[in-house]
Motif scaffolding. Structure first.
Motif, PDB file in Angstrom:
ATOM      1  N   SER A  87      37.844  32.795  46.242  1.00 64.47           N
ATOM      2  CA  SER A  87      37.583  33.026  45.504  1.00 64.47           C
ATOM      3  C   SER A  87      37.707  31.866  44.271  1.00 64.47           C
ATOM      4  O   SER A  87      36.990  30.726  44.568  1.00 64.47           O
ATOM      5  CB  SER A  87      39.114  33.398  45.115  1.00 64.47           C
ATOM      6  OG  SER A  87      39.705  33.576  44.068  1.00 64.47           O
ATOM      7  N   LYS A  90      42.528  26.854  43.015  1.00 64.52           N
ATOM      8  CA  LYS A  90      43.492  27.043  42.769  1.00 64.52           C
ATOM      9  C   LYS A  90      44.377  26.028  42.500  1.00 64.52           C
ATOM     10  O   LYS A  90      44.725  24.852  43.055  1.00 64.52           O
ATOM     11  CB  LYS A  90      44.634  27.535  44.210  1.00 64.52           C
ATOM     12  CG  LYS A  90      45.996  27.666  43.903  1.00 64.52           C
ATOM     13  CD  LYS A  90      46.092  28.939  43.982  1.00 64.52           C
ATOM     14  CE  LYS A  90      47.546  29.205  43.881  1.00 64.52           C
ATOM     15  NZ  LYS A  90      48.104  30.611  43.816  1.00 64.52           N
ATOM     16  N   PHE A 111      50.405  29.456  47.313  1.00 64.62           N
ATOM     17  CA  PHE A 111      49.469  30.826  47.549  1.00 64.62           C
ATOM     18  C   PHE A 111      50.516  31.805  47.976  1.00 64.62           C
ATOM     19  O   PHE A 111      51.155  31.724  49.270  1.00 64.62           O
ATOM     20  CB  PHE A 111      48.716  30.258  49.007  1.00 64.62           C
ATOM     21  CG  PHE A 111      47.505  29.713  48.062  1.00 64.62           C
ATOM     22  CD1 PHE A 111      46.302  30.728  47.711  1.00 64.62           C
ATOM     23  CD2 PHE A 111      47.510  28.609  48.612  1.00 64.62           C
ATOM     24  CE1 PHE A 111      45.207  29.434  47.274  1.00 64.62           C
ATOM     25  CE2 PHE A 111      46.387  27.995  48.252  1.00 64.62           C
ATOM     26  CZ  PHE A 111      45.457  28.399  47.876  1.00 64.62           C
ATOM     27  N   THR A 114      50.760  37.978  47.335  1.00 63.05           N
ATOM     28  CA  THR A 114      50.499  38.616  46.724  1.00 63.05           C
ATOM     29  C   THR A 114      49.259  38.495  46.271  1.00 63.05           C
ATOM     30  O   THR A 114      48.426  39.293  45.317  1.00 63.05           O
ATOM     31  CB  THR A 114      50.887  39.086  45.689  1.00 63.05           C
ATOM     32  OG1 THR A 114      51.539  38.208  45.161  1.00 63.05           O
ATOM     33  CG2 THR A 114      52.200  39.928  46.504  1.00 63.05           C
ATOM     34  N   ASP A 115      48.784  37.227  46.318  1.00 59.53           N
ATOM     35  CA  ASP A 115      47.456  36.758  45.903  1.00 59.53           C
ATOM     36  C   ASP A 115      46.413  36.801  46.796  1.00 59.53           C
ATOM     37  O   ASP A 115      45.293  36.460  47.350  1.00 59.53           O
ATOM     38  CB  ASP A 115      47.595  34.578  45.486  1.00 59.53           C
ATOM     39  CG  ASP A 115      48.417  34.448  45.375  1.00 59.53           C
ATOM     40  OD1 ASP A 115      48.923  35.016  44.095  1.00 59.53           O
ATOM     41  OD2 ASP A 115      49.210  33.077  45.066  1.00 59.53           O
ATOM     42  N   SER A 116      45.846  37.913  46.786  1.00 55.29           N
ATOM     43  CA  SER A 116      44.800  38.955  47.544  1.00 55.29           C
ATOM     44  C   SER A 116      43.538  37.836  47.474  1.00 55.29           C
ATOM     45  O   SER A 116      42.600  38.094  48.221  1.00 55.29           O
ATOM     46  CB  SER A 116      44.977  39.921  47.247  1.00 55.29           C
ATOM     47  OG  SER A 116      44.425  40.751  45.912  1.00 55.29           O
ATOM     48  N   ASN A 117      43.370  37.313  46.048  1.00 58.36           N
ATOM     49  CA  ASN A 117      41.931  36.789  45.949  1.00 58.36           C
ATOM     50  C   ASN A 117      41.623  36.139  47.337  1.00 58.36           C
ATOM     51  O   ASN A 117      39.670  35.677  47.348  1.00 58.36           O
ATOM     52  CB  ASN A 117      41.757  36.328  44.443  1.00 58.36           C
ATOM     53  CG  ASN A 117      41.954  37.120  43.583  1.00 58.36           C
ATOM     54  OD1 ASN A 117      41.141  38.276  43.777  1.00 58.36           O
ATOM     55  ND2 ASN A 117      41.595  36.180  42.469  1.00 58.36           N
ATOM     56  N   TRP A 118      42.770  35.355  47.830  1.00 60.68           N
ATOM     57  CA  TRP A 118      42.873  33.967  48.736  1.00 60.68           C
ATOM     58  C   TRP A 118      42.765  34.749  50.324  1.00 60.68           C
ATOM     59  O   TRP A 118      42.637  33.583  51.060  1.00 60.68           O
ATOM     60  CB  TRP A 118      43.277  32.934  48.771  1.00 60.68           C
ATOM     61  CG  TRP A 118      42.894  31.954  47.250  1.00 60.68           C
ATOM     62  CD1 TRP A 118      42.070  31.187  47.543  1.00 60.68           C
ATOM     63  CD2 TRP A 118      43.383  32.178  45.924  1.00 60.68           C
ATOM     64  NE1 TRP A 118      41.894  30.799  45.869  1.00 60.68           N
ATOM     65  CE2 TRP A 118      42.884  31.740  44.531  1.00 60.68           C
ATOM     66  CE3 TRP A 118      44.714  33.417  44.861  1.00 60.68           C
ATOM     67  CZ2 TRP A 118      42.961  31.496  43.900  1.00 60.68           C
ATOM     68  CZ3 TRP A 118      44.937  32.663  43.966  1.00 60.68           C
ATOM     69  CH2 TRP A 118      43.829  32.157  43.479  1.00 60.68           C
ATOM     70  N   TYR A 119      42.622  36.016  50.555  1.00 61.46           N
ATOM     71  CA  TYR A 119      42.911  36.866  51.903  1.00 61.46           C
ATOM     72  C   TYR A 119      41.453  36.446  52.182  1.00 61.46           C
ATOM     73  O   TYR A 119      40.649  36.201  52.155  1.00 61.46           O
ATOM     74  CB  TYR A 119      43.105  38.156  52.012  1.00 61.46           C
ATOM     75  CG  TYR A 119      45.115  38.721  51.483  1.00 61.46           C
ATOM     76  CD1 TYR A 119      45.540  38.073  50.972  1.00 61.46           C
ATOM     77  CD2 TYR A 119      45.025  39.736  50.804  1.00 61.46           C
ATOM     78  CE1 TYR A 119      47.103  38.152  50.750  1.00 61.46           C
ATOM     79  CE2 TYR A 119      46.034  40.166  50.271  1.00 61.46           C
ATOM     80  CZ  TYR A 119      46.822  39.614  49.907  1.00 61.46           C
ATOM     81  OH  TYR A 119      48.188  40.266  50.384  1.00 61.46           O
ATOM     82  N   ASN A 149      48.969  39.546  53.243  1.00 59.88           N
ATOM     83  CA  ASN A 149      49.973  39.520  52.687  1.00 59.88           C
ATOM     84  C   ASN A 149      51.358  39.665  53.824  1.00 59.88           C
ATOM     85  O   ASN A 149      52.641  39.809  53.168  1.00 59.88           O
ATOM     86  CB  ASN A 149      49.927  41.052  52.091  1.00 59.88           C
ATOM     87  CG  ASN A 149      49.542  42.557  53.026  1.00 59.88           C
ATOM     88  OD1 ASN A 149      48.958  42.205  54.288  1.00 59.88           O
ATOM     89  ND2 ASN A 149      49.814  43.376  52.859  1.00 59.88           N
ATOM     90  N   SER A 152      53.230  33.454  53.125  1.00 60.79           N
ATOM     91  CA  SER A 152      53.119  32.917  52.066  1.00 60.79           C
ATOM     92  C   SER A 152      52.445  31.851  52.546  1.00 60.79           C
ATOM     93  O   SER A 152      53.066  31.113  53.514  1.00 60.79           O
ATOM     94  CB  SER A 152      54.216  32.639  51.065  1.00 60.79           C
ATOM     95  OG  SER A 152      55.207  31.972  51.792  1.00 60.79           O
TER      96      SER A 152
END
Length: 161
Positions: A87, A90, A111, A114-119, A149, A152
């Motif tokens: 991603s 940040k 993070f 819900t910051d799914s771009n970094w999963y 998810n 954090s």
């Protein structure tokens, strides 16, 4: 010969270093799952910027962001980017950049679950400056971190001069 700052030879000082603290919390309970401390290398590009600033040059030394990646190639002082970035970079938490001591600068990154771009599985991290154009530090994570998810992650990043 390097540039001297507060008695520290910026270009030649081997102990110029960074460290980061990774705190994982359960997304539902906010309880700490794990806390891990890592050390990392300072890149030549960052050392060059510090030397230029101390020699009177006008350079941007502000920490602008943190990148995470899934590459596992060993970090080197010559690195200019992560091996395989996940991603975008940040931004630090507002008001978290500080220089509480004469020799340490820090920034905090958060993070949310819900910051799914970094999963994914995080295997490397790097601190960027100069409006995300310059890799200041780089480390390969051992142990790696998995972000999804269910948690954090807070990262407190320090650079010790």
């Amino acid at each position: 010969m390097g540039v001297i700052l507060m008695g520290i030879n910026i270009k030649e000082k081997e102990s110029l270093k960074g460290r980061l603290y990774v705190i994982e919390r359960d997304a539902k309970t906010n309880e700490i799952i794990s806390q891990t401390t890592y050390t990392n290398i300072i890149t030549n590009a960052f050392r060059d910027l510090l030397a230029s600033a101390m020699a009177g040059g006008t350079v941007d030394l502000e920490i602008s962001g943190l990148a995470v990646g899934d590459g596992d190639t060993a970090a080197a002082v010559t690195d200019t980017a992560l091996t395989s970035q996940i991603s975008t970079i940040k931004a630090p938490v507002a008001e978290s950049l500080n220089d509480d001591t004469a020799e340490t600068v820090s920034a905090t990154f958060y993070f949310a679950s819900t910051d799914s771009n970094w999963y994914g599985t995080w295997k490397e991290m790097g601190l960027y400056g100069n409006d995300d154009d310059t890799l200041f530090t780089h480390t390969v994570l051992d142990p790696t971190k998995t972000f999804d998810n269910t948690k954090s992650i807070t990262i407190i990043y320090e650079i010790e001069l």
